[in-house]
Design an enzyme around this catalytic site. Sequence first.
Site: not given
Ligand SMILES: Nc1ncnc2c1ncn2[C@@H]1O[C@H](COP(=O)(O)OP(=O)(O)OP(=O)(O)O)[C@@H](O)[C@H]1O
Length: 139
Positions: A11, A51, A59, A87, A93, A104, A114, A117, A128
């Site tokens: 990212k 997304y 968010f 993962r 996350t 992370r 973070n 992805h 994707e």
């Molecule tokens: N509370 C939050 N505040 C801000 N950004 C958030 C928050 N929760 C998630 N995100 C962002 O949205 C992305 C997607 O959220 P998700 O819950 O799908 O997490 P993830 O599956 O761990 O991440 P990714 O899909 O990026 O691998 C996160 O990786 C993070 O960048």
Amino acid sequence: MSGKITFTMIKPDAVADGHIGAILGKISEAGFKIKALKLTQLTVADAKKFYEVHAERPFYGELVDFMSSGPIVAAVLENENAVESFRTLIGATNPADAAEGTIRKMFARSIGENAVHGSDSDENALLEASFHFAGKEIF
Ligand SMILES: Nc1ncnc2c1ncn2[C@@H]1O[C@H](COP(=O)(O)OP(=O)(O)OP(=O)(O)O)[C@@H](O)[C@H]1O
């Protein structure tokens, strides 16, 4: 049966912080084979589409702005049980909750910024990968 392919993005935070090489090193050391790789940047429209499952989350706007704010590295990775094992490698996350040694934990700035992805299912990994790469760019 679990698939062999996952999709990742390094990212904008981790690219800006100079972590591309270290993150690709961790990915290779963990046994993932790189099937496709590029430095690119998401437009706002790309980030919204990528997304869109999060469109109702509070968010979403912040996430779209962040993900389109600078260059990313997109990659398709191959390994046994690729989605789940990747993962595990990246960690929770929120980097504050991520296990020691995960990508992370080592490189992320915050729950939003973070570092990486990782696809959450075999089906999404393929969607994707094809969102970012033409067939001839995947080896
Ligand atoms: N509370 C939050 N505040 C801000 N950004 C958030 C928050 N929760 C998630 N995100 C962002 O949205 C992305 C997607 O959220 P998700 O819950 O799908 O997490 P993830 O599956 O761990 O991440 P990714 O899909 O990026 O691998 C996160 O990786 C993070 O960048």
